[in-house]
Design a protein around this motif. Structure first.
Motif, mmCIF file in Angstrom:
data_model
loop_
_atom_site.group_PDB
_atom_site.id
_atom_site.type_symbol
_atom_site.label_atom_id
_atom_site.label_comp_id
_atom_site.label_asym_id
_atom_site.label_seq_id
_atom_site.Cartn_x
_atom_site.Cartn_y
_atom_site.Cartn_z
ATOM 1 N N LEU A 166 0.831 -1.205 0.000
ATOM 2 C CA LEU A 166 0.000 0.000 0.000
ATOM 3 C C LEU A 166 0.865 1.255 0.000
ATOM 4 O O LEU A 166 0.567 2.235 -0.695
ATOM 5 C CB LEU A 166 -0.941 -0.004 1.201
ATOM 6 N N SER A 167 1.929 1.235 0.770
ATOM 7 C CA SER A 167 2.852 2.360 0.816
ATOM 8 C C SER A 167 3.489 2.600 -0.556
ATOM 9 O O SER A 167 3.613 3.745 -1.005
ATOM 10 C CB SER A 167 3.936 2.084 1.868
ATOM 11 N N ILE A 168 3.867 1.528 -1.217
ATOM 12 C CA ILE A 168 4.459 1.641 -2.560
ATOM 13 C C ILE A 168 3.464 2.258 -3.533
ATOM 14 O O ILE A 168 3.815 3.147 -4.318
ATOM 15 C CB ILE A 168 4.932 0.250 -3.049
ATOM 16 N N GLN A 169 2.223 1.823 -3.467
ATOM 17 C CA GLN A 169 1.203 2.364 -4.366
ATOM 18 C C GLN A 169 0.955 3.855 -4.109
ATOM 19 O O GLN A 169 0.777 4.633 -5.043
ATOM 20 C CB GLN A 169 -0.105 1.570 -4.252
ATOM 21 N N ARG A 170 0.967 4.255 -2.818
ATOM 22 C CA ARG A 170 0.803 5.686 -2.486
ATOM 23 C C ARG A 170 1.952 6.507 -3.055
ATOM 24 O O ARG A 170 1.742 7.566 -3.649
ATOM 25 C CB ARG A 170 0.715 5.869 -0.969
ATOM 26 N N GLU A 171 3.185 6.014 -2.866
ATOM 27 C CA GLU A 171 4.348 6.740 -3.373
ATOM 28 C C GLU A 171 4.315 6.815 -4.896
ATOM 29 O O GLU A 171 4.664 7.842 -5.479
ATOM 30 C CB GLU A 171 5.632 6.058 -2.912
ATOM 31 N N LEU A 172 3.898 5.740 -5.529
ATOM 32 C CA LEU A 172 3.822 5.715 -6.986
ATOM 33 C C LEU A 172 2.796 6.730 -7.494
ATOM 34 O O LEU A 172 3.056 7.460 -8.454
ATOM 35 C CB LEU A 172 3.472 4.305 -7.459
ATOM 36 N N LYS A 173 1.642 6.791 -6.846
ATOM 37 C CA LYS A 173 0.617 7.760 -7.251
ATOM 38 C C LYS A 173 1.128 9.180 -7.101
ATOM 39 O O LYS A 173 0.876 10.034 -7.960
ATOM 40 C CB LYS A 173 -0.655 7.565 -6.428
#
Length: 141
Positions: A77-84
């Motif tokens: 989830l953290s990776i997806q937030r950073e990617l967004k």
């Protein structure tokens, strides 16, 4: 899923037999099969875990994470937030901080998808490496 079943799955992934594992790790022939009915020595479980590069907790069924540094759902989830944030061009505290989000608009769809996939893989790799490097020994399997 029990100990023997987990080892069987790992053997199937590598296309090897119990006998091959037993020879490679130095335990007696037929030992792994007997673990269904008797308790193994911890040293032997550690040898098998090291051979497959998994934690003893994984083999014993205490966790579904194969290694202590595997990414959790929270990490994903953290990776997806950073990617967004990186895609939007927002200021983030990582390698994308100097990125101008408008560059994505200039790329064709295929290149855009490849660039985003590359960022995502980079984020996963760096998070996994950080876990390996900075997890205190007492929390490692």
């Amino acid at each position: 899923m029990g100990l023997v079943e987990r080892i069987k799955n790992l053997c199937n992934e590598r296309k090897i037999t119990f006998a091959e594992v037993e020879r490679k790790v130095g335990i007696s022939n037929g030992q792994i099969r007997r673990w269904d009915t008797s308790s193994p020595k911890i040293e032997n479980v550690e040898k098998v875990a090291n051979y497959f590069d998994v934690s003893t907790d994984y083999l014993l069924g205490r966790t579904d994470k194969r290694r202590y540094y595997d990414l959790t759902e929270k990490d994903e989830l953290s990776i997806q937030r950073e990617l967004k944030k990186a895609i939007k061009g927002e200021d983030v505290d990582n390698a994308f901080a100097a990125f101008d989000g408008r560059i994505l608009d200039e790329l064709n769809e295929e290149d855009r998808e490849l660039l985003i996939a590359s960022w995502e893989n980079t984020l996963r790799l760096t998070k996994r490496m950080a876990k390996q490097k900075f997890t205190p020994n007492k929390y490692r399997d």
